[in-house]
Design a protein around this motif. Structure first.
Motif, short mmCIF file in Angstrom:
data_model
loop_
_atom_site.label_atom_id
_atom_site.label_comp_id
_atom_site.label_asym_id
_atom_site.label_seq_id
_atom_site.Cartn_x
_atom_site.Cartn_y
_atom_site.Cartn_z
N ARG A 70 0.86 -1.19 0.00
CA ARG A 70 0.00 0.00 0.00
C ARG A 70 0.89 1.24 0.00
NH1 ARG A 70 -2.44 2.90 4.36
NH2 ARG A 70 -4.26 4.10 3.67
N LEU A 71 0.64 2.12 -0.96
CA LEU A 71 1.44 3.34 -1.07
C LEU A 71 0.96 4.40 -0.09
CD1 LEU A 71 1.79 3.62 -4.96
CD2 LEU A 71 3.48 2.75 -3.33
N HIS A 72 1.91 5.07 0.56
CA HIS A 72 1.59 6.15 1.49
C HIS A 72 2.06 7.48 0.88
CE1 HIS A 72 0.48 3.40 4.74
NE2 HIS A 72 1.46 2.63 4.28
N ARG A 73 1.16 8.44 0.90
CA ARG A 73 1.40 9.70 0.19
C ARG A 73 2.70 10.39 0.63
NH1 ARG A 73 -2.32 12.98 -2.51
NH2 ARG A 73 -4.01 11.66 -1.73
N ASN A 74 2.96 10.49 1.94
CA ASN A 74 4.15 11.23 2.38
C ASN A 74 5.44 10.53 1.97
OD1 ASN A 74 3.75 9.11 4.18
ND2 ASN A 74 4.47 10.26 5.96
N LEU A 75 5.43 9.20 1.90
CA LEU A 75 6.63 8.47 1.47
C LEU A 75 6.88 8.65 -0.02
CD1 LEU A 75 6.13 5.12 3.45
CD2 LEU A 75 7.32 7.20 4.18
N VAL A 76 5.82 8.59 -0.80
CA VAL A 76 5.97 8.74 -2.25
C VAL A 76 6.39 10.17 -2.59
CG1 VAL A 76 4.82 8.59 -4.48
CG2 VAL A 76 4.31 6.91 -2.71
N PHE A 77 5.83 11.14 -1.89
CA PHE A 77 6.25 12.53 -2.13
C PHE A 77 7.73 12.71 -1.81
CE2 PHE A 77 1.92 13.67 -2.77
CZ PHE A 77 1.90 14.93 -3.34
N ALA A 78 8.21 12.04 -0.79
CA ALA A 78 9.64 12.11 -0.46
C ALA A 78 10.48 11.54 -1.60
CB ALA A 78 9.92 11.35 0.83
N GLY A 83 12.94 2.07 4.52
CA GLY A 83 13.35 1.11 3.49
C GLY A 83 12.66 1.38 2.17
N PHE A 84 11.37 1.72 2.22
CA PHE A 84 10.64 2.03 0.98
C PHE A 84 11.26 3.22 0.27
CE2 PHE A 84 7.55 4.68 -1.21
CZ PHE A 84 7.01 3.79 -2.13
N ILE A 85 11.54 4.28 1.01
CA ILE A 85 12.11 5.50 0.41
C ILE A 85 13.46 5.20 -0.23
CG2 ILE A 85 13.08 7.77 0.93
CD1 ILE A 85 10.86 8.05 3.06
N ALA A 86 14.34 4.55 0.52
CA ALA A 86 15.69 4.28 0.01
C ALA A 86 15.65 3.35 -1.20
CB ALA A 86 16.55 3.68 1.11
N GLU A 87 14.96 2.24 -1.08
CA GLU A 87 14.96 1.24 -2.14
C GLU A 87 14.24 1.73 -3.39
OE1 GLU A 87 13.51 -2.41 -0.45
OE2 GLU A 87 14.95 -2.29 1.20
N THR A 88 13.14 2.44 -3.22
CA THR A 88 12.41 2.95 -4.38
C THR A 88 13.21 4.02 -5.10
OG1 THR A 88 10.32 2.51 -3.22
CG2 THR A 88 10.21 3.89 -5.18
N TRP A 110 8.95 8.01 10.94
CA TRP A 110 9.07 6.91 9.98
C TRP A 110 9.80 5.73 10.61
CZ3 TRP A 110 10.94 10.45 5.43
CH2 TRP A 110 9.82 11.07 4.86
N GLY A 111 9.24 4.55 10.41
CA GLY A 111 9.87 3.34 10.92
C GLY A 111 10.80 2.72 9.88
N ALA A 112 11.33 1.56 10.20
CA ALA A 112 12.30 0.88 9.33
C ALA A 112 11.68 0.57 7.97
CB ALA A 112 12.79 -0.40 10.00
N ARG A 113 10.41 0.14 7.96
CA ARG A 113 9.77 -0.19 6.69
C ARG A 113 9.57 1.05 5.83
NH1 ARG A 113 4.53 -3.89 7.02
NH2 ARG A 113 6.14 -5.21 7.98
N ASP A 114 9.20 2.17 6.45
CA ASP A 114 9.03 3.43 5.71
C ASP A 114 10.35 3.88 5.10
OD1 ASP A 114 6.37 3.49 6.58
OD2 ASP A 114 6.90 4.63 8.39
#
Length: 404
Positions: free
Chosen positions: A2-10, A45-50, A39-43
């Motif tokens: 599930r995509l989260h708006r603040n993570l994708v904007f980052a 991780g999403f930002i860095a890996e994406t 932001w937790g480890a999963r958040d």
């Protein structure tokens, strides 16, 4: 997912900095991860890996999205939509992702996957150069391997413990590791983890270092009591490994043209408990001349294109230019010629790069051996490490002996 708006904007903000402002991906990601302490480890991780994935496949995604640099925010959203569709991520009902042509994206991907420069997302000139120097069959496999995400590998600091001790200590904090064939001190983390916050790291029990990079100091074969010059030491990854192999005995003179890197080396050496390292800034040629004929081993970890480490530095594909490559080869040639004079009679010269191109590797060694200075040396051995054969970084290393 599930995509989260603040993570994708980052991620979109980061890509704008990397693609349009020519900033380095690792620095941008580091900055992004500090944006929100919640932001937790999963958040994270999403930002860095994406972000890294988008950088790695920039050309492919841009071609599918039909956008060109400089990328507007709308362009970046279109590229992000391509990433999501190709990974089967459900697109949320956001205005930025409205009317995403999922079927056309998949069709275009199938079409472009038949053309290597798009499939592997590389510039035309680099694709042609790789095939010219390595041959089509090897280049096909190598560039594909270099587009895979890098594993997280650590080197045991044997000044403070054994590999088995470290493996056990990792397990106690629920981090599982595997040994790596052919690398005595290396451990591969089964899952990525923020190991820099652990007491194990703070106490200097390990360093993060790719398995291929760890082979360089071992190849140099330093002995306790030797006088070793690490001529392009940088922040000291290989310097610290040399110190451990020498059991803190003898002397390592760590040279570099950048003072800030040597300051980082000093800090790392204190943490590692490496006491036989003397950092020296190359502020002029006198520093080199004072060491002429003094070293048992001179390690030249030469500046290079970095093509062997695209796994961890995917933005290098877009920053590298033919002009830079020509200039770096001239620099390599000059460094070997100048720094080889520090080897004493009977001593060893070790040349290494994190490049896979013969023009930066074997051909540089051949050119040196044919030169006036190189006639005092004999070729002993070399080693070519390709990512598609090992799963780790591409490297080259050669050892020469100076006549008595």
């Amino acid at each position: 997912m599930r995509l989260h708006r603040n993570l994708v904007f980052a991620v979109i903000d980061g890509l704008s900095d990397i693609f349009n402002n020519d900033k380095y991906a690792d620095k941008v990601v580091q900055s992004l991860l500090k944006r929100d302490k919640r932001w937790g480890a999963r958040d994270r991780g999403f930002i860095a890996e994406t972000t890294y994935e988008m950088v790695r496949w920039r050309r492919l995604y841009a071609e599918i999205a039909d956008v060109k640099q400089p990328f507007s925010r709308e362009d970046l959203w279109r590229m992000f939509a391509v990433w999501a569709v190709l990974r089967g991520v459900k697109l949320p009902d956001w205005p930025q992702l409205a009317k995403t042509p999922s079927r056309r994206i998949k069709g275009k991907f199938e079409e472009l996957s038949k053309i290597r420069k798009f499939k592997e997302s590389i510039p035309d000139w680099l694709d042609a150069l790789g095939e010219k120097e390595l041959g089509r069959a090897v280049w096909d496999k190598e560039i594909a391997a270099l587009n895979e995400q890098a594993d997280l590998v650590v080197r045991t600091n044997t000044l403070k413990g054994t590999k088995q001790d470290l493996k056990k200590a990792f397990k106690e904090i629920e981090i599982e590791t595997d040994s790596i064939s052919g690398s005595k001190e290396a451990l591969l983390l089964k899952e990525r983890s923020n190991i820099f916050t652990t007491e194990l790291f703070k106490n200097g029990l390990f360093e993060v270092q790719d398995a291929s990079s760890q082979l360089v100091a071992t190849f140099a074969d330093p002995k306790p009591g030797n006088k070793v010059v690490d001529a392009c030491a940088g922040a000291g990854g290989k310097t610290l490994h040399l110190a451990a192999l020498m059991e803190n005995q003898g002397q390592i003179i760590a040279l570099d043209i950048y003072q800030n890197k040597l300051k980082e080396l000093k800090r790392r050496a204190r943490r590692a408990g490496a006491h036989n390292i003397t950092p020296k800034w190359i502020e002029n040629n006198k520093v080199i001349k004072k060491l002429h004929g003094k070293a048992d081993i001179v390690l030249i970890d030469a500046p290079c294109s970095g093509l062997g480490v695209l796994k961890r530095n995917p933005d290098a594909k877009w920053k590298l230019t033919p002009e830079f490559l020509d200039n770096i080869k001239e620099t390599q040639e000059k460094i070997i010629s100048d720094y080889s004079k520090m080897v004493k009679p009977g001593g060893s010269l070790v040349y290494a790069t994190c490049s896979i191109l013969p023009s930066e590797n074997q051909l540089q060694i051949n050119k040196f051996l044919d030169s006036e200075i190189g006639k005092d040396f004999i070729f002993v051995s070399d080693r070519k490490i390709l990512a598609h054969e090992t799963g780790f970084d591409g490297f080259y290393m050669a050892m020469l002996k100076k006549n008595n």
